[in-house]
Design a protein around this motif. Structure first.
Motif, short mmCIF file in Angstrom:
data_model
loop_
_atom_site.label_atom_id
_atom_site.label_comp_id
_atom_site.label_asym_id
_atom_site.label_seq_id
_atom_site.Cartn_x
_atom_site.Cartn_y
_atom_site.Cartn_z
N ASN A 282 0.84 -1.20 0.00
CA ASN A 282 0.00 0.00 0.00
C ASN A 282 0.87 1.25 0.00
O ASN A 282 1.85 1.36 0.76
N VAL A 283 0.51 2.20 -0.86
CA VAL A 283 1.24 3.46 -0.93
C VAL A 283 0.74 4.36 0.19
O VAL A 283 -0.41 4.80 0.19
N LEU A 284 1.63 4.63 1.17
CA LEU A 284 1.24 5.47 2.30
C LEU A 284 1.40 6.95 1.99
O LEU A 284 0.70 7.78 2.57
N MET A 285 2.35 7.27 1.10
CA MET A 285 2.60 8.67 0.78
C MET A 285 3.15 8.78 -0.63
O MET A 285 3.96 7.96 -1.06
N ASP A 286 2.68 9.83 -1.35
CA ASP A 286 3.22 10.13 -2.69
C ASP A 286 3.45 11.63 -2.75
O ASP A 286 2.55 12.41 -2.40
N SER A 287 4.63 12.04 -3.17
CA SER A 287 5.01 13.46 -3.11
C SER A 287 4.19 14.33 -4.06
O SER A 287 4.13 15.54 -3.87
N ILE A 288 3.57 13.72 -5.10
CA ILE A 288 2.76 14.53 -6.02
C ILE A 288 1.27 14.25 -5.82
O ILE A 288 0.44 14.73 -6.59
N GLY A 289 0.94 13.48 -4.78
CA GLY A 289 -0.45 13.29 -4.42
C GLY A 289 -1.19 12.22 -5.20
O GLY A 289 -2.41 12.10 -5.06
N ILE A 290 -0.51 11.45 -6.01
CA ILE A 290 -1.18 10.39 -6.77
C ILE A 290 -0.89 9.08 -6.08
O ILE A 290 0.25 8.59 -6.08
N ILE A 291 -1.91 8.52 -5.44
CA ILE A 291 -1.68 7.31 -4.66
C ILE A 291 -2.47 6.16 -5.28
O ILE A 291 -3.70 6.11 -5.19
N PRO A 292 -1.79 5.20 -5.92
CA PRO A 292 -2.49 4.03 -6.46
C PRO A 292 -2.92 3.12 -5.32
O PRO A 292 -2.39 3.19 -4.20
N ALA A 293 -3.90 2.27 -5.60
CA ALA A 293 -4.44 1.39 -4.57
C ALA A 293 -3.38 0.44 -4.02
O ALA A 293 -3.24 0.27 -2.81
N ASN A 294 -2.63 -0.22 -4.92
CA ASN A 294 -1.66 -1.23 -4.47
C ASN A 294 -0.59 -1.39 -5.56
O ASN A 294 -0.91 -1.39 -6.74
#
Length: 463
Positions: A90-102
């Motif tokens: 699971n992606v807990l953090m993404d610097s550009i705000g795009i968080i895929p489900a898994n």
């Protein structure tokens, strides 16, 4: 007719284009790999600094706490997109705000969860260009608690690669254009001499053998020019010899015909002088024999030239031939006051050959010896048998042959400067006969000393 020039230019250009294209592909691909490798190394160094920082200062807190409190620490280390992923993918953090489900299925993430550095290149939904992702495991003690992932777009890298590729292709195109002009020049250096040689050959084919092919370079084409020029000079020589031969034969035929006609007219007037009648008929007979001999020689020559002559092989007793020649020419030797000798050992073996042709050779050569040997001179025919070969040496003490004429003496139509020569084909016929018998005929001579003719004939068995 297809032009050699066009074919040569085509072949040159084909090789050059294939070489340039292959080199371009290799260079551009090499530049691309180097750029991608440099980018990968840069991401790897940056992510290593960040994971070391996490291991030293943030490993005591949980991954979720660090995401909430210290997340900005990670993306300060790089300009790339940063993702923090837990062990479940699971992606807990993404610097550009795009968080895929898994992201468990991603190759680089899976390797990082196994404790290795992972790399992935591919397309993402939020960028038109491919991206490169590098993943590294986050440790708390000896345990992997998550994955740090750096993602960067390949847009700028590909832009730089395209610029370099454009430069390479422009340079390659320039090389091809320059090579094209060089190819045309090189083709001309080959084709132009060939055209000159062809033009000279066409003139020669039309009968102009005085034309010369200009030799530019000492190579295969130059050798062809030399060969054509040599051929033309030889044809001119043969033509000159042929004309001399025709002139000589015409003169030789005219002489006996004049004598025959003169005596025929004289006897036709009805002379009753028995002695004059006998002399006239005897001259007519001798001149007729001489005319017949010349015609037979010409027929023999014609057969040899056309390759229609054949040897009638049968058992031949060399001793018998030599004795026949002795009986035939001894009266002439006595009349001309010449010491004529034939020497041979006893027990010469029987060979299978053409007896009449052998007699023709010996008599022709001896006839020449008699013609050019003065009274009180000497002619000797010496025969021996060694190692399966008959050796015949005919020596005379005649006037000899000039050194410059010796190489040509066996050529067809060649008469030399002596007025005693007839049609210039006797020796050439003898040489041809000996060659047909697998033998050799060699002539050596010294002016005002004498001449020696050596004939070597192998013993021939019954076929």
């Amino acid at each position: 007719m297809k032009s050699i020039r066009k074919r040569l230019v085509f072949y040159f250009m084909f090789i050059i284009i294939i070489t340039v294209v292959t080199l371009e592909i290799f260079l551009i691909n090499n530049v691309k790999q180097n750029y991608y490798k440099n980018l990968e190394d840069s991401l790897h160094n940056q992510i290593k600094v960040s994971t070391d920082l996490y291991h030293r200062y943030f490993a005591d807190a949980t991954l979720h706490e660090n995401v909430l409190n210290n997340v900005d620490t990670f993306w300060k280390q790089t300009s790339a997109q940063v993702e923090i992923i837990d062990t479940d993918g699971n992606v807990l953090m993404d610097s550009i705000g795009i968080i895929p489900a898994n992201v468990v299925g991603m190759e680089d993430v899976n390797k990082a969860l196994q404790g290795q550095t992972g790399k992935w290149m591919g397309k993402v939904e939020y960028d038109n260009e491919k991206v490169m992702a590098v993943s590294y495991p986050l440790y708390s003690g000896e345990e992997i608690v998550g994955v740090l992932r750096f993602i960067t777009s390949l847009k700028e890298v590909n832009k730089d690669i395209r610029k370099i590729a454009t430069v390479f292709m422009a340079f390659g195109a320039l090389v091809i254009v320059i090579s094209g002009f060089v190819s045309i020049f090189l083709a001309s250096t080959i084709v132009d001499p060939l055209q000159e040689v062809t033009a000279a050959a066409e003139k020669m084919a039309l009968g102009d053998f005085k034309t010369k092919s200009q030799k530019r370079v000492d190579d295969e084409i130059g050798k062809l020019s030399d060969t054509l020029n040599y051929m033309a000079s030889e044809i001119l020589k043969k033509e000159e010899l042929k004309n001399d031969f025709i002139s000589s034969v015409s003169h030789e035929l005219r002489t006996p015909l004049t004598s025959i006609k003169g005596w025929a007219v004289t006897l036709k007037q009805g002379y009753e002088d028995r002695e004059m009648l006998t002399d006239g008929l005897e001259i007519i007979e001798k001149e007729s024999d001489r005319l017949t001999h010349m015609v037979e020689e010409l027929l023999d020559f014609s057969k040899f030239v056309s390759g229609k002559i054949t040897l009638e092989k049968q058992p031949v007793d060399i001793t018998g031939i030599l004795e026949h020649i002795r009986k035939q020419l001894t009266p002439r030797a006595i009349r001309d006051q010449i010491d004529f000798q034939i020497v041979y050992p006893k027990g010469l073996p029987i060979t299978y050959s053409d007896e009449n042709r052998l007699k023709q050779v010996f008599i022709n050569i001896l006839d020449n010896a008699f013609k050019f040997t003065s009274p009180e001179g000497r002619i000797r025919l010496e025969t021996s048998y060694e190692d399966g070969q008959f050796l015949f040496h005919i020596r005379d003490t005649g006037c000899g042959i000039p050194e410059e004429e010796l190489p040509k003496i066996k050529e067809k139509f060649y008469k030399g400067k002596s007025s005693k020569s007839k049609n210039g084909i006797g020796l050439s016929i003898c040489d041809e006969i000996i060659k047909r018998m697998n033998g050799k005929l060699e002539i050596t001579s010294k002016l005002n000393v004498g001449t020696e003719v050596a004939i070597i004939l192998p013993l021939q068995e019954r076929e």
